[in-house]
Enzyme design. Sequence first.
Site, short mmCIF file in Angstrom:
data_model
loop_
_atom_site.label_atom_id
_atom_site.label_comp_id
_atom_site.label_asym_id
_atom_site.label_seq_id
_atom_site.Cartn_x
_atom_site.Cartn_y
_atom_site.Cartn_z
N HIS A 12 0.79 -1.23 0.00
CA HIS A 12 0.00 0.00 0.00
C HIS A 12 0.83 1.29 0.00
O HIS A 12 0.28 2.37 -0.17
CB HIS A 12 -0.94 0.02 1.21
CG HIS A 12 -0.28 0.31 2.51
ND1 HIS A 12 0.63 -0.55 3.10
CD2 HIS A 12 -0.38 1.38 3.35
CE1 HIS A 12 1.05 -0.03 4.23
NE2 HIS A 12 0.46 1.14 4.40
N TYR A 137 11.31 -11.55 -14.25
CA TYR A 137 10.13 -10.86 -13.70
C TYR A 137 8.87 -11.31 -14.43
O TYR A 137 7.83 -11.58 -13.81
CB TYR A 137 10.32 -9.35 -13.84
CG TYR A 137 9.17 -8.53 -13.32
CD1 TYR A 137 8.95 -8.39 -11.96
CD2 TYR A 137 8.31 -7.87 -14.20
CE1 TYR A 137 7.89 -7.63 -11.47
CE2 TYR A 137 7.25 -7.10 -13.73
CZ TYR A 137 7.04 -6.98 -12.36
OH TYR A 137 6.00 -6.23 -11.89
#
Length: 361
Positions: A12, A137
Amino acid sequence: MEKNSKIYVAGHRGLVGSAIWKTLQKKGYDNLIGRTHKETDLLDPIAVRELFDKEQPEYVFLAAAFVGGIMANSIYRADFIYKNLQIQQNIIGESYRHGVKKLLFLGSTCIYPRDAVQPMKEEALLTSPLEYTNEPYAIAKIAGLKMCESFNLQYGTNYIAVMPTNLYGPNDNFDLEKSHVLPAMIRKIHLAKSLTEGDMASVRDDLDKRPVEGITGKNSDAEVIALLKKYGIEKGKITLWGTGTPLREFLWSEDMADACVFLMENIDFKDTFTPGDKEIRNCHINIGTGKELTIRELAELIKKTVGFGGELCFDSSKPDGTMRKLTDPSKLNALGWRHKIEIDEGVATMYRWYLEGEANR
């Protein structure tokens, strides 16, 4: 989701997660859960299980990830695959064990093959080899979306995977070594402007807020100038990696967050594929604008926005990465969502945010 539903936003504080958090708050969701890395290490399965045991979230946004630009992807290949697989494994696994009603997993359009037909539809996944520079990734993110898809098919869960295009916006990472192309370019051109104008106070202030390789505003002029030159930043000149010819698409992070919340509120897994399909796959959803510009055009836009009058150069000995990577957002558009912020408005807003510095951090 109800306004008082317990919602966990993993990551967050980052670019993606902070935008989702802000969007949820604006829409009246008031029971949000967020943990910093110091509070909960998402690489630690025990810590993640303890978090879910204690908080019992009903909804999860999986926005936490180990991310970076082409330089970081080239250097930290093991970190990019290991850390992202571990984060995803822990959070998706605990979401299932704790009966989370709905989860949204955020990936990246780097999941698509290097030579995918443009613009890239969801069906292009796994049709040919990946771009080498970000392969670790990409493989981690493919594993994450396939984990969501597979849990849905085997256990009847309601997990949605979204693949945003290149993002930029508030709380972006401006680290010169590890950041993505747009924020790195903003910082480099800003520093080149300050150096060209002889404004060392501005350069020192910037390095105090965001040190580079241990160099801060306290270091000598010679040390600061040598560091900046290493990153292509000189008086009257800025040098960027590659040829400047690759095409890129960029999406304002708060637009992305709006799309994510829209999907969590309105769309279920069953809405992401055609009923009756013999093989259910490619259920993920692209989030993008469907618009692109070259890296050189982006640099020229930032140069104009920053007000830098020096020379813009490109080092063709450095890698370009994928030459074109444009999403086809028609699936998302058909579900009822379109982007709002165009690149020129976004870059101007981003630069204003950057200049405000620590006040936003």
